[in-house]
Write an enzyme that holds these catalytic residues in place. Structure first.
Site, PDB file in Angstrom:
ATOM      1  N   ASN A  82      -5.679  21.535  29.777  1.00  0.00           N
ATOM      2  CA  ASN A  82      -4.956  22.481  28.927  1.00  0.00           C
ATOM      3  C   ASN A  82      -4.965  23.846  29.600  1.00  0.00           C
ATOM      4  OD1 ASN A  82      -4.363  21.005  26.217  1.00  0.00           O
ATOM      5  ND2 ASN A  82      -6.483  20.449  26.727  1.00  0.00           N
ATOM      6  N   GLU A  83      -3.924  24.102  30.354  1.00  0.00           N
ATOM      7  CA  GLU A  83      -3.832  25.322  31.148  1.00  0.00           C
ATOM      8  C   GLU A  83      -3.460  26.521  30.272  1.00  0.00           C
ATOM      9  OE1 GLU A  83      -4.978  25.372  33.976  1.00  0.00           O
ATOM     10  OE2 GLU A  83      -4.353  23.738  35.281  1.00  0.00           O
ATOM     11  N   PRO A  84      -3.606  27.755  30.817  1.00  0.00           N
ATOM     12  CA  PRO A  84      -3.203  28.934  30.061  1.00  0.00           C
ATOM     13  C   PRO A  84      -1.795  28.789  29.492  1.00  0.00           C
ATOM     14  CG  PRO A  84      -4.354  29.599  32.039  1.00  0.00           C
ATOM     15  CD  PRO A  84      -4.195  28.107  32.131  1.00  0.00           C
TER      16      PRO A  84
END
Length: 648
Positions: A175-177
């Site tokens: 879950n990236e920025p």
């Protein structure tokens, strides 16, 4: 050293307790261990207790599992508990966080492969109970696959326990920025920094997949128990942001702040940016020992942008240090004492200066000519990390031995290896010499197997010889005789992969034997503690264990151990115990020594997040250390190499 709260090894089944003054800035429950290994064992024991409790109740135990370097020791301990203490996984169902896309499960870089290598192949789990996102499916089927993954978790009653790491972007899972707090399992594009960090596993960042399938933030937060682990100084900034900052999609891990059954487990380095460790005097009353006093005054000088000797009572009072003033009487006395301490770390004689009073110097004056072993994890760390000091020790007449602990063979490109192999082949042909083994190596380099996850032994051998030749040339340039250049070729490194074998007694014996042979007065070793599974840390552990096993032996009765930092970072000023200044000419000579490592100069295999060449990074770091000393009010130098003494 940082003050570390060490929890019992076997019990982290605690739950969130009320905040104290010390932890009031922390929005997650944090526990800090002295060693990542102890923390990992604690996590494994909690998981094992949960598995047993569920088995006793005749229930399935549903685990959410993570990959990456952080949980490896957890899985090692779970395997040990299964093999030695009878822990059964017969009632365990697992759901992994993520998988690269696209990715074949047979690929050694896949998380399917990782989990089987580290856990599933070694325990009695039912293969039908193992679930990972599938990186093999068609793009058109990804959405339905993700929804099916969510439904499978729900069908098993949700996750009882979720193990997490944290990436330097703040991602949990992938879950990236920008990830939404309500996100579910889905396909996501990987952040550039995430791909950089994965680069070593893929022989370069350009080979890392750009997408992955990951559980969502909401999926993770529904777990009844969450444990997040992080090790090493590289994780310290993002840990501080996630734990003490605001909840924001730019740091997805921060969305866990409202989980009511979460524990964050850190080692000392990963916790170092938390306020209670970085600036405890701003958090509340603290005990002022010598280390904390030094750290605080160095911080204050930098914070108010004044040399130490110009700090005033107001500076101390306005920055949470009034109790330090009350203890020591005046800013003047504190300033003078600290200035002198820092000044005494600076020496142009890293082997000790003969014929002078050494009571205020970092190294002993006697014997005037010392025997020295410089341990270099890779064949270039010696000149990159302490090349100026290396040259100074040789120039000042000490008997310097350099020991290259590993072959470094995985860090040579096929193109470089082929160039060298074909050169040797041409020399042989001109001399009328037949060498079928060399011809085979050239053929392997010309026609590499794209499905192979390791280089053939013949290829690794020539790559190791390239690194060895470069190391010899660099050491000779520094003035070291050939008989004092040692190649240990420690076996743990020779897996042919980024993932190495465990450190074993044969590795330690190689280090011990050299120490017993040389009987050194000084040992220099790489003190990079960032990655508990990294080569530098393993090589340092080998030195530590060798010294432990030699305790009481005459070969180390006069030995001092100095730690230099790796190629990526320098010691903080307040931790430096010996600072060796370099002149412009010495900086230039150090650069020339680094240039002998040609295979690591252009197109380096493991570049990291910094695109500069190693000599540029080293010079910048050394100049920044000199600048930091100067800003504290000390003499201005061109560059400084820094060391900490390890008292064993």
């Amino acid at each position: 050293m940082l003050p570390i709260h060490t929890s019992p090894k076997a019990d982290i089944s605690y739950r969130h307790v009320g905040r104290t003054d010390v932890t009031r800035y922390e929005k997650m429950h944090v526990e800090v261990f002295g060693e990542s290994a102890d923390a990992s064992i604690a996590v494994a024991n909690e998981i094992a207790d949960l598995i047993r409790a569920k088995a006793y109740a005749r229930q399935k135990c549903v685990l959410g599992l993570a990959t990456g370097s952080s949980p490896i020791r957890v899985y090692d301990e779970l395997v040990r508990l299964h093999k030695e203490e009878g822990l059964s996984f017969a009632n365990v169902v697992t759901f992994n966080l993520d998988e690269y896309f696209p990715m074949e499960r047979t690929d050694s870089r896949s998380y399917w492969y990782f989990m089987h290598e580290h856990l599933f192949d070694h325990v009695d789990i039912d293969p039908q109970n193992i679930h990972l996102p599938d990186g093999r499916i068609d793009l058109a089927d990804v959405y339905q696959h993700c929804m099916d993954y969510e439904h499978k978790i729900e069908e098993h009653g949700g996750l009882d326990f979720q193990l997490l790491g944290i990436g330097r972007t703040g991602h949990v899972g992938f879950n990236e920025p920008g990830s939404n707090s309500r996100s579910l399992t889905r396909l996501i594009t990987l952040d550039h920094l995430t791909r950089v960090d994965a680069g070593p596993d893929f022989q370069g960042m350009n080979n890392v997949p750009t997408r992955a399938i990951t559980m969502g933030i909401d999926t993770i937060r529904k777990a009844r128990r969450v444990v997040l682990v992080a090790w090493g100084h590289k994780k310290a900034p993002i840990v501080q942001t996630a734990v003490e900052g605001e909840r924001t999609s730019s740091v997805p891990a921060s969305f866990l702040q409202d989980h009511d059954n979460l524990t964050v487990l850190l080692d000392g380095e990963a916790s170092s940016d938390l306020r209670r460790f970085k600036t405890p005097w701003l958090v509340g009353p603290c005990e002022w020992d010598e280390d904390r006093t030094r750290k605080a005054i160095v911080w204050l000088s930098s914070h108010v942008e004044k040399p130490i000797l110009k700090l005033t009572e107001r500076d101390y009072n306005n920055n949470g240090m009034s109790d330090l003033l009350a203890r020591d009487g005046s800013a003047y006395e504190l300033n003078i004492k600290m200035f002198n301490q820092l000044q005494h770390t600076i020496t142009g004689w890293p082997g000790g200066k003969p014929g002078v009073d050494d009571s205020q110097r970092p190294e002993r004056k006697s014997p005037a000519k010392k025997r020295v072993i410089l341990f270099s994890p890779h064949p270039d760390d010696d000149v990159i990390s302490m090349g100026g000091t290396f040259l100074r020790l040789v120039d000042q007449g000490h008997e310097v031995h350099v020991a290259y602990q590993t072959s470094g063979n995985i860090a040579v490109s096929n193109a470089d290896a082929r160039r060298f192999a074909e050169f040797c082949q041409q020399v042989n042909r001109r001399a009328g010499v037949e060498n079928p083994d060399l011809d085979k190596t050239v053929d392997l380099l010309q026609n590499p197997d794209p499905a192979a996850d390791t280089d053939p032994l013949e290829v690794r051998t020539i790559k190791g010889l390239i690194r060895q030749g470069e190391a010899i040339a660099g050491a000779r340039f520094c003035g070291v005789p050939d008989e004092q250049i040692h190649f240990l070729n420690m076996p743990f490194y020779e897996s042919g992969k980024n993932k190495k074998f465990p450190l074993s007694q044969p590795d330690i014996d190689l280090v011990k034997d050299l120490i017993k042979k040389v009987e050194p007065h000084q040992i220099y070793a790489a003190g990079d503690l960032a990655d508990p599974h990294g080569t530098h840390k393993v090589c340092l552990d080998a030195v530590f264990q060798a010294l432990d096993q030699l305790e009481g032996d005459d070969s180390i009765k006069n030995t001092w151990l100095w730690l230099y930092r790796g190629a990526w970072q320098e010691w903080p000023i307040h931790e430096i115990e010996m600072a060796v200044p370099l002149s412009p000419q010495e900086v230039d000579k150090k650069r020339q020594a680094i240039f002998f490592h040609q295979s690591q100069k252009d197109g380096v295999m493991f570049q990291g997040e910094d695109n500069r060449e190693f000599w540029q990074r080293a010079e910048q770091r050394n100049r920044e250390t000199a600048r930091a000393y100067n800003q504290l009010g000390l003499t201005e130098y061109e560059a400084i190499e820094a060391f900490r003494r390890w008292r064993f």
